[in-house]
Design a protein around this motif. Structure first.
Motif, short mmCIF file in Angstrom:
data_model
loop_
_atom_site.label_atom_id
_atom_site.label_comp_id
_atom_site.label_asym_id
_atom_site.label_seq_id
_atom_site.Cartn_x
_atom_site.Cartn_y
_atom_site.Cartn_z
N ILE A 253 0.85 -1.18 0.00
CA ILE A 253 0.00 0.00 0.00
C ILE A 253 0.89 1.23 0.00
CG2 ILE A 253 -1.85 -1.19 1.23
CD1 ILE A 253 -1.01 0.44 3.72
N ASN A 254 0.34 2.34 -0.44
CA ASN A 254 1.09 3.59 -0.45
C ASN A 254 0.84 4.35 0.84
OD1 ASN A 254 1.58 6.63 -1.23
ND2 ASN A 254 2.63 5.39 -2.76
N VAL A 257 -1.97 7.16 1.49
CA VAL A 257 -3.40 6.89 1.69
C VAL A 257 -3.65 5.87 2.80
CG1 VAL A 257 -4.05 7.55 -0.65
CG2 VAL A 257 -3.36 5.20 -0.20
N VAL A 502 -8.16 10.41 -0.57
CA VAL A 502 -7.88 9.00 -0.88
C VAL A 502 -8.62 8.58 -2.14
CG1 VAL A 502 -8.17 6.62 -0.10
CG2 VAL A 502 -7.37 8.37 1.50
N ALA A 503 -9.89 8.95 -2.24
CA ALA A 503 -10.68 8.59 -3.42
C ALA A 503 -10.11 9.23 -4.67
CB ALA A 503 -12.14 9.00 -3.21
N TRP A 505 -6.99 10.30 -5.10
CA TRP A 505 -5.67 9.71 -5.35
C TRP A 505 -5.82 8.39 -6.11
CZ3 TRP A 505 -3.07 5.20 -4.16
CH2 TRP A 505 -1.67 5.23 -4.21
N LYS A 506 -6.75 7.57 -5.70
CA LYS A 506 -6.96 6.28 -6.35
C LYS A 506 -7.44 6.47 -7.78
CE LYS A 506 -7.89 3.53 -2.20
NZ LYS A 506 -8.89 2.69 -1.49
N GLY A 510 -3.64 6.25 -8.70
CA GLY A 510 -3.12 5.54 -7.55
C GLY A 510 -3.45 4.06 -7.55
N ASP A 511 -4.68 3.72 -7.99
CA ASP A 511 -5.06 2.31 -8.05
C ASP A 511 -4.18 1.54 -9.03
OD1 ASP A 511 -6.99 2.13 -6.10
OD2 ASP A 511 -8.68 2.47 -7.45
N GLU A 512 -3.89 2.18 -10.17
CA GLU A 512 -3.05 1.52 -11.17
C GLU A 512 -1.63 1.32 -10.64
OE1 GLU A 512 -1.63 2.10 -15.83
OE2 GLU A 512 -3.35 3.22 -15.05
N THR A 514 -0.78 1.08 -7.50
CA THR A 514 -0.84 0.09 -6.43
C THR A 514 -0.84 -1.33 -7.01
OG1 THR A 514 -2.04 1.63 -4.99
CG2 THR A 514 -2.16 -0.72 -4.43
N LYS A 515 -1.58 -1.52 -8.09
CA LYS A 515 -1.60 -2.82 -8.76
C LYS A 515 -0.20 -3.19 -9.26
CE LYS A 515 -3.94 -5.26 -12.56
NZ LYS A 515 -2.77 -5.51 -13.42
#
Length: 527
Positions: A253-254, A257, A502-503, A505-506, A510-512, A514-515
């Motif tokens: 996790i980053n 967030v 957070v929302a 950022w993702k 951010g979600d990409e 994190t993956k």
């Protein structure tokens, strides 16, 4: 194992920032148990009947922290004579690389830079078996930190020689105004977050400078930092560092967030509202907050161990010269609900790379490895390139010593003075073996590092490797974090807006990332 190839989308701006972001060139103050003996692989002199070989021409990218090229220096001429080469020193910039002026050898400060230049076709790949054969002493050391090779391995090829750091004099801990602690009745240097809080409130409320004015604060931060949002040790007390990738229960996790980050922001927000944090923290830098310590505006800063832990350390001596009645004391980072720690680079240092034309010139490659072996394990070569000439540029700190801490002599105490003789320009920094570091380290500083460093409590789980989509998202997400955190701490927006951050950022990449971070961790770093 194979690392996904970073895309060409990694921007030149990222390269420029990281090129200048690496660790210090001089590793002489580091120290671990020696595992090898210095050796040299210099070419033998030709016999009287042999015709001397023509010097091999090398375009050398000077150390990236140097201001600029200085031609025909003492160190350059020394290297040319010792290794039968002709050196053309050049300054490496994105513009020079883009124009096709690629040096034969140079340093980069970060895996992201190596990835970006590799994508542009600038670099030669490196045969790991040749590295082991040509630099056996250094290879024996770096293999203890073998994960570093993964940070610069793309398409199953190695693109750089990683350097490592063991004891790190630039790790951060706390430097307190002890005379202020005494003035407000605190006799024990703060160790816990609660004790830290009590002290900084007293600095802001109880007139520690005795001038009967409300003109002091407990602390300030560096909201414009590109690594985090400042207040490193305070986030560390909650077990997190914004922008770092952390491993939690097998997942990456980053820190930006993480739930613990919201807890840290709540604490900082309260301190700001109560007048404990300097309102100028949003624009402060490490240089400006040092000045605020010197000028009696704040009572504690985060400081590098080398600059604050010893009586002769730079910040301590500067404080004494400006404020002779002051007294400073160094201390560990405060322990909080998540432990203690601060921003830590881990074992990663800089990287040596070869230009793309070297792979077509085997004689030049041999010569470069010969010099690199000497720069890592030959005492004479390391000293000349990093310290200069003994008795002229430097000497041991203790008179008559043959090992231990070193000092620069009058006329060469400033780095720019040494640059004029080429000292540092041709140094490859932390590529030295542990045996060399053992001999040329400062025992007192080493003990201070062992005492105050939080390593490896908080460091990047990916060793700061470049993710494929960093170029698309990383800079934007860092700016987004800085904006939200500054507004939350200063009270401009409510703490609950952290969830909105957070929302966002993702959604903005951010979600990409994190993956990709989890894929890289499982493929390359998970034991």
């Amino acid at each position: 194992m194979k690392q996904k190839k970073a895309t060409a989308a990694i921007l030149a701006a990222t390269v420029a920032a990281g090129l200048l972001a690496g660790c210090s060139a001089n590793s002489n103050h580091n120290n671990t148990k020696a595992t090898s003996s210095p050796n040299t692989n210099a070419s033998a002199s030709p016999s009287a009947t042999e015709k001397p070989a023509e010097p091999i021409e090398i375009t050398w990218g000077i150390h990236f922290q140097a201001a600029g090229v200085v031609e025909n220096t003492k160190v350059e001429k020394w290297l040319e004579e010792k290794y039968n080469v002709k050196i053309k020193p050049v300054k490496v910039t994105d513009a020079s690389i883009a124009s096709g002026e690629v040096p034969d050898i140079f340093m980069l400060g970060d895996p992201a830079n190596v990835s970006a230049y590799q994508n542009q076709g600038v670099l030669s790949s490196i045969d790991p078996s040749m590295l082991k054969e040509k630099m056996p002493e250094y290879s024996a050391d770096i293999e203890k930190n073998a994960k570093l090779f993964q940070t610069v391995t793309f398409d199953e090829k190695l693109w750089a020689i990683p350097m490592f750091i063991d004891l790190k004099p630039y790790d951060l801990a706390m430097l307190w105004r002890k005379d202020w602690l005494d003035k407000v009745g605190i006799t024990k240097t703060p160790e816990t977050l609660e004790e830290f809080e009590k002290a900084v409130y007293a600095f802001a409320k109880d007139d520690p400078d005795g001038n009967n004015k409300k003109d002091t604060y407990g602390l300030t931060g560096t909201a414009t930092s590109t690594w985090s949002s400042g207040f490193y040790s305070l986030f560390g007390a909650f077990g997190v560092e914004p922008t770092m990738w952390h491993e939690k229960n097998g997942e990456i996790i980053n820190g930006s967030v993480a739930p613990e980050t919201k807890e840290a922001l709540a604490k900082l927000r309260q301190w700001f509202a109560d007048g404990v944090i300097d309102p100028e923290f949003i624009t402060d830098t490490q240089d400006s907050y040092r000045k605020k310590l010197y000028n009696g505006r704040i009572g504690v800063i985060e400081e590098q161990i080398a600059k604050g832990a010893l009586p002769e350390s730079a910040t301590v001596t500067e404080m004494k010269s400006l404020n002779p009645e002051s007294e400073l004391v160094f201390a560990k980072n405060p322990v909080g609900p998540g432990g203690h720690g601060s921003w830590d680079w881990g074992v990663k240092s800089n990287f040596v790379v070869f230009g793309n034309k070297v792979q077509e010139q085997p004689e030049k490659l041999e010569k470069l490895f010969e010099i690199l072996r000497a720069q890592s394990s030959d005492e004479e070569t390391i000293n000349m390139t990093t310290l200069g000439e003994k008795g002229v540029h430097w000497d041991f700190a203790t008179a008559g010593a043959t090992s231990g801490a070193t000092k620069f002599l009058p006329g060469f105490e400033k780095q720019e003075e040494r640059d004029q003789d080429g000292v540092r320009l041709f140094s490859m920094g932390n590529i030295t073996t542990q045996a060399y570091r053992e001999k040329y380290s400062n025992p007192a500083l080493n003990e201070a590092i062992k005492t105050y460093s939080s390593a490896p409590n908080l460091t990047d789980a990916l060793l700061f490797s470049a993710l494929p989509s960093d170029g698309k998202y990383k800079a934007d997400l860092t700016s987004l974090m800085q904006k939200y955190f500054a507004q939350i701490i200063s009270g401009e927006i409510p703490l609950e807006d952290f969830d909105k951050f957070v929302a966002e950022w993702k959604a903005r990449g951010g979600d990409e990332l994190t993956k990709e971070a989890n894929e890289m961790y499982k493929a390359q770093f998970q034991k």
